[in-house]
Design an enzyme around this catalytic site. Structure first.
Site, PDB file in Angstrom:
ATOM      1  N   GLU A 148       0.720  -1.232  -0.465  1.00 44.18           N
ATOM      2  CA  GLU A 148      -0.079  -0.089   0.130  1.00 44.18           C
ATOM      3  C   GLU A 148       0.926   1.378  -0.027  1.00 44.18           C
ATOM      4  O   GLU A 148       0.837   2.296   1.063  1.00 44.18           O
ATOM      5  CB  GLU A 148      -1.103  -0.380   1.323  1.00 44.18           C
ATOM      6  CG  GLU A 148      -1.536  -1.616   1.401  1.00 44.18           C
ATOM      7  CD  GLU A 148      -3.005  -1.136   2.122  1.00 44.18           C
ATOM      8  OE1 GLU A 148      -2.972   0.061   3.393  1.00 44.18           O
ATOM      9  OE2 GLU A 148      -3.715  -1.788   2.275  1.00 44.18           O
ATOM     10  N   GLU A 170      -5.370  -8.206   0.513  1.00 46.33           N
ATOM     11  CA  GLU A 170      -5.682  -8.317   1.334  1.00 46.33           C
ATOM     12  C   GLU A 170      -7.218  -8.260   1.219  1.00 46.33           C
ATOM     13  O   GLU A 170      -7.967  -6.745   0.136  1.00 46.33           O
ATOM     14  CB  GLU A 170      -5.808  -7.209   2.367  1.00 46.33           C
ATOM     15  CG  GLU A 170      -3.834  -7.420   2.956  1.00 46.33           C
ATOM     16  CD  GLU A 170      -3.561  -5.386   3.821  1.00 46.33           C
ATOM     17  OE1 GLU A 170      -4.308  -5.569   4.127  1.00 46.33           O
ATOM     18  OE2 GLU A 170      -2.313  -5.454   3.652  1.00 46.33           O
TER      19      GLU A 170
END
Ligand code: IFM
Length: 426
Positions: A157, A337
């Protein structure tokens, strides 16, 4: 209802990250940040996963998983600049061996929010030398693990990391500076490209990506032109620009910057997708920051029907939208995720089930999804929010380190084992 069969060889598993589960990560900048009292709770022993990894992998196997995403910790491997801790590397060799022995395909992240203290003391990801330093570290890891690991995530991320650590000051080095954030993005793109190259040098069939947090952004008040404008701009900088840098070598956000990164062209073998919901944005006046802020979802009783215990939007149709939107990059997609903190575990299962339905529909529409990792295998340290949020399909009693599989984990196991899902017609 009809039974949907996921593609043969689909990767089913759950994800964790080193700092959030291992415990005693004393050389990382997050550890120093916690010790300095910058967050309400320190990570301490976390889930003691550094010692208990084998029993945690046994649990994953008992839940029908065939893959597992984890991260290795730079701060353990290079605790001081240029000093390599061979024992730390040997530990991760053991960890990967334990996964392979259990037929769990390792998906290894090289950076997941935490960095060595020495790096952060020098300005962290804003310092140009981070690119070379990261490449050196990746080289060491590739040398140690490269023949046993095929799937890599270079950076988890990147945009969330930059936002929290460099724009909002919520993690080390605690910067709140758009200019520094823009420098850090460039270094992350270059660092990723360097890691991509060297992982392929080590193993030609390596599969390398980032884990991109790809929300659907929506305007808080779509009838307000400034809310609409800032929503499009945020999508551009947060989602579009980063992915076009890593596929076409061009990062361009009108009014912000235009850069080229020839070395980053075609540096994704697959696309790692992290998905947590929609984000509703409104325009805010700011001096050094990004001119957008999340709105209070309470203002949207009609549009946001369901929220997690964190207050985050729950909206599987947006997951479908994200998967089909980014399948146009023509890369395999690995869901690195997707998960929720739900105080009521039945709602966690409903969340997983709803999102798996979206994955199945996206595959039916042509998205090449190759795997799904639930976040997270274990309850763990949720950064500035400490231990209160619990995302695990396995509950952790932090006082005793006892693990208890939640019902949601058992329901998810049925899907993993059968590789099938009853698809509900809408
Ligand atoms: O716990 C985090 C993880 O570290 C990165 N992705 C989102 C998760 C839940 O907030």
């Amino acid at each position: 209802m009809n039974a949907f069969a996921f593609p043969k060889g689909f990767l089913w598993g759950a994800a964790t990250s080193a700092h959030q589960v291992e415990g005693n990560n004393v050389h990382s900048d997050w550890w120093a940040w916690e010790q300095a009292g910058r967050v309400k709770e320190a990570s301490g022993l976390a889930c003691d996963h550094h010692r208990r990894f084998a029993e945690d992998f046994d649990l994953a196997v008992s839940l029908g998983h065939n893959a597992h995403r984890l991260s290795v910790e730079w701060a353990r491997i290079e605790p001081e600049e240029g000093r390599w801790d061979e024992a730390a590397l040997a530990h991760y060799v053991e960890v990967i061996r334990a996964l392979r022995q259990r037929h769990l395909e390792p998906i290894v992240s090289l950076h997941h929010f935490s960095s060595p203290q020495w790096l952060t003391a020098q300005g962290g990801w804003t310092h140009p030398k981070v690119v070379e330093a990261f490449a050196r570290y990746c080289h060491r890891v590739a040398e140690a693990l490269g023949d046993q690991v095929r799937y890599w995530v270079t950076i988890n991320e990147p945009m969330v990391f930059l936002r929290l650590h460099y724009l909002e000051g919520l993690g080390p080095p605690g910067m709140k500076d758009m200019g520094q954030g823009l420098k850090a993005i460039q270094h992350m793109i270059r660092a990723h490209a360097a890691a991509f190259r060297l992982l392929h040098e080590r193993r030609a069939d390596a599969q390398v990506s980032i884990a991109a947090h790809l929300p659907v952004f929506a305007a808080c008040k779509p009838w307000r032109p400034m809310d609409l404008w800032v929503t499009r701009l945020t999508d551009r900088i947060f989602n579009v620009a980063l992915l076009s840098a890593l596929t076409e070598g061009r990062w361009s956000v009108p009014g912000v910057a235009n850069w080229t990164f020839p070395e980053a062209r075609r540096s994704l073998d697959y696309l790692g997708v992290n998905f947590y919901g929609r984000q509703f944005l409104h325009w805010v006046r700011t001096v050094h920051g990004w001119p957008a802020a999340n709105c209070d979802l309470g203002h949207h009783p009609l549009r946001v029907r369901e929220r997690t215990s964190f207050g985050w939007d729950v909206h599987p149709p947006s997951f479908y939208r994200t998967l089909t939107r980014w399948s146009r990059l023509r890369l395999p997609i690995l869901i690195t995720e997707n998960g929720a903190w739900m105080t009521d575990d039945a709602r966690r299962w409903a969340f997983i089930h709803g999102h798996l339905q979206a994955v199945a529909r996206a595959i039916r529409s042509g998205a090449r999804v190759i795997g799904y990792c639930y976040w997270s295998l274990l309850d763990n340290f949720e950064w500035a929010d400490g231990y209160t949020p619990r995302f695990g399909i396995v509950e952790v009693d932090y006082a005793t380190q006892r693990r208890t599989v939640r019902d949601s984990g058992k329901r998810y196991a049925e899907v993993c084992r059968s590789n099938r899902l009853h698809l509900e017609e809408r």
